[in-house]
Structures are given as C-alpha cells and as structure tokens.
Design a protein around this motif. Structure first.
Motif, PDB file in Angstrom:
ATOM      1  N   MET A   1      71.817  59.487  25.848  1.00 19.07           N
ATOM      2  CA  MET A   1      73.106  59.254  25.263  1.00 19.07           C
ATOM      3  C   MET A   1      73.937  58.338  26.153  1.00 19.07           C
ATOM      4  SD  MET A   1      74.584  60.299  22.504  1.00 19.07           S
ATOM      5  CE  MET A   1      75.795  59.162  22.003  1.00 19.07           C
ATOM      6  N   GLY A   2      73.823  58.557  27.447  1.00 18.73           N
ATOM      7  CA  GLY A   2      74.585  57.740  28.386  1.00 18.73           C
ATOM      8  C   GLY A   2      74.222  56.267  28.305  1.00 18.73           C
ATOM      9  N   ALA A   3      72.919  55.962  28.215  1.00 10.61           N
ATOM     10  CA  ALA A   3      72.486  54.562  28.129  1.00 10.61           C
ATOM     11  C   ALA A   3      73.007  53.917  26.850  1.00 10.61           C
ATOM     12  CB  ALA A   3      70.963  54.478  28.188  1.00 10.61           C
ATOM     13  N   PHE A   4      72.950  54.635  25.740  1.00 15.36           N
ATOM     14  CA  PHE A   4      73.468  54.114  24.477  1.00 15.36           C
ATOM     15  C   PHE A   4      74.955  53.786  24.603  1.00 15.36           C
ATOM     16  CE2 PHE A   4      75.967  54.952  20.696  1.00 15.36           C
ATOM     17  CZ  PHE A   4      75.412  54.063  19.795  1.00 15.36           C
ATOM     18  N   LEU A   5      75.729  54.706  25.165  1.00 18.57           N
ATOM     19  CA  LEU A   5      77.174  54.494  25.277  1.00 18.57           C
ATOM     20  C   LEU A   5      77.516  53.360  26.244  1.00 18.57           C
ATOM     21  CD1 LEU A   5      78.415  58.188  25.216  1.00 18.57           C
ATOM     22  CD2 LEU A   5      78.769  56.454  23.440  1.00 18.57           C
ATOM     23  N   ARG A   6      76.760  53.234  27.331  1.00 20.56           N
ATOM     24  CA  ARG A   6      77.010  52.120  28.252  1.00 20.56           C
ATOM     25  C   ARG A   6      76.755  50.783  27.564  1.00 20.56           C
ATOM     26  NH1 ARG A   6      75.265  55.944  31.818  1.00 20.56           N
ATOM     27  NH2 ARG A   6      73.068  55.424  31.650  1.00 20.56           N
ATOM     28  N   ARG A   7      75.657  50.693  26.805  1.00 19.88           N
ATOM     29  CA  ARG A   7      75.376  49.451  26.064  1.00 19.88           C
ATOM     30  C   ARG A   7      76.446  49.203  25.014  1.00 19.88           C
ATOM     31  NH1 ARG A   7      70.127  51.530  26.080  1.00 19.88           N
ATOM     32  NH2 ARG A   7      70.375  52.150  23.916  1.00 19.88           N
ATOM     33  N   TRP A   8      76.840  50.255  24.305  1.00 19.09           N
ATOM     34  CA  TRP A   8      77.854  50.118  23.266  1.00 19.09           C
ATOM     35  C   TRP A   8      79.159  49.604  23.865  1.00 19.09           C
ATOM     36  CZ3 TRP A   8      82.682  51.406  21.874  1.00 19.09           C
ATOM     37  CH2 TRP A   8      83.030  51.214  20.540  1.00 19.09           C
ATOM     38  N   GLY A  16      86.408  53.149  20.471  1.00 21.27           N
ATOM     39  CA  GLY A  16      85.374  54.167  20.569  1.00 21.27           C
ATOM     40  C   GLY A  16      84.387  54.064  19.426  1.00 21.27           C
ATOM     41  N   VAL A  17      83.480  55.013  19.408  1.00 19.92           N
ATOM     42  CA  VAL A  17      82.429  55.025  18.384  1.00 19.92           C
ATOM     43  C   VAL A  17      82.331  56.430  17.794  1.00 19.92           C
ATOM     44  CG1 VAL A  17      80.625  55.382  20.133  1.00 19.92           C
ATOM     45  CG2 VAL A  17      80.004  54.514  17.886  1.00 19.92           C
ATOM     46  N   ASP A  18      82.265  56.496  16.477  1.00 18.30           N
ATOM     47  CA  ASP A  18      82.164  57.754  15.745  1.00 18.30           C
ATOM     48  C   ASP A  18      80.703  57.954  15.342  1.00 18.30           C
ATOM     49  OD1 ASP A  18      83.249  60.041  14.512  1.00 18.30           O
ATOM     50  OD2 ASP A  18      83.381  59.015  12.587  1.00 18.30           O
ATOM     51  N   LEU A  19      80.106  59.072  15.772  1.00 17.92           N
ATOM     52  CA  LEU A  19      78.700  59.336  15.477  1.00 17.92           C
ATOM     53  C   LEU A  19      78.531  60.702  14.833  1.00 17.92           C
ATOM     54  CD1 LEU A  19      77.114  58.149  18.852  1.00 17.92           C
ATOM     55  CD2 LEU A  19      77.137  56.900  16.683  1.00 17.92           C
ATOM     56  N   ARG A  20      77.663  60.763  13.858  1.00 16.37           N
ATOM     57  CA  ARG A  20      77.296  62.037  13.232  1.00 16.37           C
ATOM     58  C   ARG A  20      76.234  62.693  14.115  1.00 16.37           C
ATOM     59  NH1 ARG A  20      79.251  63.442   8.951  1.00 16.37           N
ATOM     60  NH2 ARG A  20      77.501  64.654   8.152  1.00 16.37           N
ATOM     61  N   PHE A  21      76.117  64.005  14.011  1.00 13.82           N
ATOM     62  CA  PHE A  21      75.112  64.723  14.799  1.00 13.82           C
ATOM     63  C   PHE A  21      73.717  64.129  14.594  1.00 13.82           C
ATOM     64  CE2 PHE A  21      77.114  69.207  15.559  1.00 13.82           C
ATOM     65  CZ  PHE A  21      78.205  68.620  16.184  1.00 13.82           C
ATOM     66  N   ALA A  22      73.376  63.775  13.359  1.00 12.80           N
ATOM     67  CA  ALA A  22      72.049  63.213  13.079  1.00 12.80           C
ATOM     68  C   ALA A  22      71.833  61.907  13.841  1.00 12.80           C
ATOM     69  CB  ALA A  22      71.871  62.995  11.578  1.00 12.80           C
ATOM     70  N   GLN A  23      72.877  61.102  13.973  1.00 12.48           N
ATOM     71  CA  GLN A  23      72.754  59.854  14.721  1.00 12.48           C
ATOM     72  C   GLN A  23      72.549  60.145  16.212  1.00 12.48           C
ATOM     73  OE1 GLN A  23      76.549  58.444  12.985  1.00 12.48           O
ATOM     74  NE2 GLN A  23      75.488  56.486  12.725  1.00 12.48           N
ATOM     75  N   ILE A  24      73.280  61.123  16.728  1.00 13.65           N
ATOM     76  CA  ILE A  24      73.128  61.496  18.136  1.00 13.65           C
ATOM     77  C   ILE A  24      71.711  62.009  18.389  1.00 13.65           C
ATOM     78  CG2 ILE A  24      73.905  63.097  19.942  1.00 13.65           C
ATOM     79  CD1 ILE A  24      76.713  62.954  18.573  1.00 13.65           C
ATOM     80  N   ILE A  27      69.421  59.151  18.659  1.00  6.01           N
ATOM     81  CA  ILE A  27      69.602  58.455  19.937  1.00  6.01           C
ATOM     82  C   ILE A  27      68.920  59.208  21.076  1.00  6.01           C
ATOM     83  CG2 ILE A  27      71.336  57.821  21.668  1.00  6.01           C
ATOM     84  CD1 ILE A  27      73.220  57.275  19.202  1.00  6.01           C
ATOM     85  N   ILE A  28      69.079  60.527  21.099  1.00  9.07           N
ATOM     86  CA  ILE A  28      68.505  61.304  22.215  1.00  9.07           C
ATOM     87  C   ILE A  28      67.049  61.687  21.979  1.00  9.07           C
ATOM     88  CG2 ILE A  28      70.764  62.184  22.914  1.00  9.07           C
ATOM     89  CD1 ILE A  28      69.993  64.903  21.668  1.00  9.07           C
ATOM     90  N   GLY A  29      66.569  61.449  20.777  1.00  8.95           N
ATOM     91  CA  GLY A  29      65.169  61.736  20.473  1.00  8.95           C
ATOM     92  C   GLY A  29      64.849  63.212  20.371  1.00  8.95           C
TER      93      GLY A  29
END
Length: 82
Positions: A1-8, A16-24, A27-29
C-alpha cells in the motif's frame, strides 16, 4: 500500500485518493483483515497507534487515512507535514 501511495503522490496533484476496500485488496494482493471493518483500525487515536505496520504504510508515504468502513471505502489524504 505504501508503494502505491508514494507513486500516486508523485504523479497526482490532488489532495488525496478515495479507494474502495476491493481496490485496496487488489493493491495489496490479499484480503483486508476483519479488523478493517472498524474505524479504529484505520485511525490514530493515541501516541503509539502510528506504530502499527498497516498504518506505517500510509503514514510513511505521507498520507492519513479517513475511513468509512460501512461504505467499504477509505480516503487517503496527503499530510502537510511528515
């Protein structure tokens, strides 16, 4: 999650960015833990709460999490100071 947010953060000027649980989970696999259904899992309410590994991921990337667990969504807002 951290790598995604740093790139974002680098690629976007938005607050900021709004994410649904399914998207998170994508991202975290993996699945979010059962505790993610509770607002306390996402927020920092005490002096040591920022040490939890899942919170460190977004804090170290320069974000705070504002969760709406019942809606299964989280808004990651850029922090002004790190």
């Amino acid at each position: 999650m951290g790598a995604f947010l740093r790139r974002w953060r680098v690629r976007n000027d938005a607050e900021g960015v709004d994410l649904r649980f399914a998207q998170i989970e994508s991202i975290i696999g993996g699945l979010l833990p059962r505790g993610a259904a509770e607002p306390q899992w996402w927020c920092i309410s005490g002096p040591t709460d920022d040490q939890a590994p899942h919170r460190r991921a977004w804090l170290d990337a320069g974000f705070e999490a504002i969760a709406e667990p019942k809606a299964e969504r989280v808004y990651f807002r850029k922090r002004t100071s790190r």
